[in-house]
Design a protein around this motif. Structure first.
Motif, short mmCIF file in Angstrom:
data_model
loop_
_atom_site.label_atom_id
_atom_site.label_comp_id
_atom_site.label_asym_id
_atom_site.label_seq_id
_atom_site.Cartn_x
_atom_site.Cartn_y
_atom_site.Cartn_z
N MET A 19 0.81 -1.21 0.00
CA MET A 19 0.00 0.00 0.00
C MET A 19 0.84 1.27 0.00
O MET A 19 0.40 2.31 -0.47
N HIS A 20 2.06 1.21 0.54
CA HIS A 20 2.86 2.42 0.68
C HIS A 20 3.72 2.72 -0.54
O HIS A 20 3.82 3.86 -0.97
N SER A 21 4.36 1.70 -1.12
CA SER A 21 5.20 1.95 -2.29
C SER A 21 4.43 1.80 -3.59
O SER A 21 4.86 2.30 -4.63
N GLY A 22 3.30 1.10 -3.55
CA GLY A 22 2.52 0.84 -4.76
C GLY A 22 3.00 -0.33 -5.58
O GLY A 22 2.39 -0.66 -6.60
N ARG A 139 11.74 3.92 -2.57
CA ARG A 139 12.65 2.84 -2.20
C ARG A 139 12.58 2.49 -0.72
O ARG A 139 12.64 1.30 -0.36
N ALA A 140 12.43 3.47 0.17
CA ALA A 140 12.37 3.17 1.60
C ALA A 140 11.14 2.34 1.93
O ALA A 140 11.22 1.35 2.68
N ALA A 141 10.01 2.71 1.36
CA ALA A 141 8.78 1.94 1.59
C ALA A 141 8.90 0.55 0.98
O ALA A 141 8.43 -0.43 1.57
N LEU A 142 9.54 0.45 -0.17
CA LEU A 142 9.73 -0.85 -0.80
C LEU A 142 10.62 -1.74 0.06
O LEU A 142 10.36 -2.93 0.24
N GLY A 143 11.69 -1.17 0.61
CA GLY A 143 12.56 -1.94 1.50
C GLY A 143 11.82 -2.47 2.71
O GLY A 143 12.04 -3.60 3.14
N ALA A 144 10.93 -1.65 3.25
CA ALA A 144 10.12 -2.10 4.39
C ALA A 144 9.20 -3.25 3.99
O ALA A 144 8.99 -4.19 4.76
N ALA A 145 8.65 -3.18 2.77
CA ALA A 145 7.77 -4.25 2.29
C ALA A 145 8.54 -5.55 2.10
O ALA A 145 8.05 -6.64 2.44
N VAL A 146 9.75 -5.47 1.55
CA VAL A 146 10.57 -6.66 1.37
C VAL A 146 10.91 -7.28 2.73
O VAL A 146 10.90 -8.50 2.90
N ALA A 147 11.16 -6.43 3.73
CA ALA A 147 11.42 -6.95 5.08
C ALA A 147 10.22 -7.71 5.63
O ALA A 147 10.39 -8.72 6.32
#
Length: 245
Positions: A19-22, A139-147
């Motif tokens: 939801m955050h990075s899309g 990128r920061a939101a994507l990194g959180a999603a991958v975590a």
């Protein structure tokens, strides 16, 4: 705790959207999604090579997909793979854990081996080859999603625990999704002297106590989306065989 499980079969690709990075996420075995498996590996090799740590990927030994139980890919609006991770396991014991090799002959090896063996009866999944493209949007939101995918991986594979190793720069991102550093184990220089690497554990029974409020809420929402996609997505028309564990 009873959790409704989703079977990740060779014929299906599960999905959710961050939801955050899309970015859209695909979850599958290498045999079920071979094109995205190749693209995920190519991206991992590109990112790891940029920092001179491509040896940590064990690319030649994992490229056939046989050691990977499932993998996650993050896909942007243009259809490009911009991040992901892969998971091995569940393990029967410490002798199967690749991350343990970083501590071979080092202080802490016996402690970490005992940790893995103690958790193995409840299921241990190892998360490896985590990457996010430097040019990815949000990128920061994507990194959180991958975590968060480290938690999803254990849940989807019917395990309680996720295990990974991380250098210092990645620890806070993983902590946000509920990871705990194994403080009893001394850090090691891996894959080379530039990095101080530590073991991390996620407990899928207690991630909400350790994750940030935002990450915990997103894990719940994404788990629901994975359940829904597992019930509704049609089989792939050209499915491969399940990846061996």
């Amino acid at each position: 705790m009873t959790v409704e499980m989703v079977t990740v079969g060779a014929e299906r690709v599960l999905r959710f959207r961050d939801m955050h990075s899309g970015h859209a996420f695909r979850v599958a075995t290498p045999g079920a999604d071979p094109e995205f498996w190749r693209r995920y590996l190519a991206g991992a090799l590109r990112v790891y090579s940029r920092y001179g740590v491509e040896s940590a990927l064990e690319y030649e030994s994992v490229a056939d997909g046989h050691s990977t139980s499932l993998f996650f890919t993050a896909v942007d609006h243009d259809g490009e793979v911009v991040g992901g991770l892969r998971a091995q396991g569940p393990y029967a014991g410490a002798e199967q854990a690749h991350g343990l090799a970083a501590w071979a002959g080092e202080p802490g090896e016996d402690v970490l081996r005992a940790m893995i063996d103690a958790r193995a009866p409840e299921g241990v999944v190892e998360v490896k080859a985590v990457w996010v493209d430097r040019s990815a949007a949000h990128r920061a939101a994507l990194g959180a999603a991958v975590a968060r995918c480290a938690v999803h991986a254990a849940w989807l594979l019917g395990a309680r625990w996720s295990f990974a190793t991380s250098a210092g720069h990645g620890i806070e991102r993983y902590r946000s999704s509920g990871a705990r550093v194994a403080e009893e184990v001394e850090p090691v220089a891996y894959p080379d002297e530039r990095y101080r690497t530590v073991p991390l554990w996620w407990d899928t029974h207690a991630h909400a106590r350790h994750a940030t409020r935002n990450q915990s809420a997103l894990i719940v929402l994404e788990r629901a989306a994975l359940r829904a996609s597992g019930r509704t997505c049609p089989p792939l028309s050209a499915a491969g065989r399940p990846a061996a564990r």
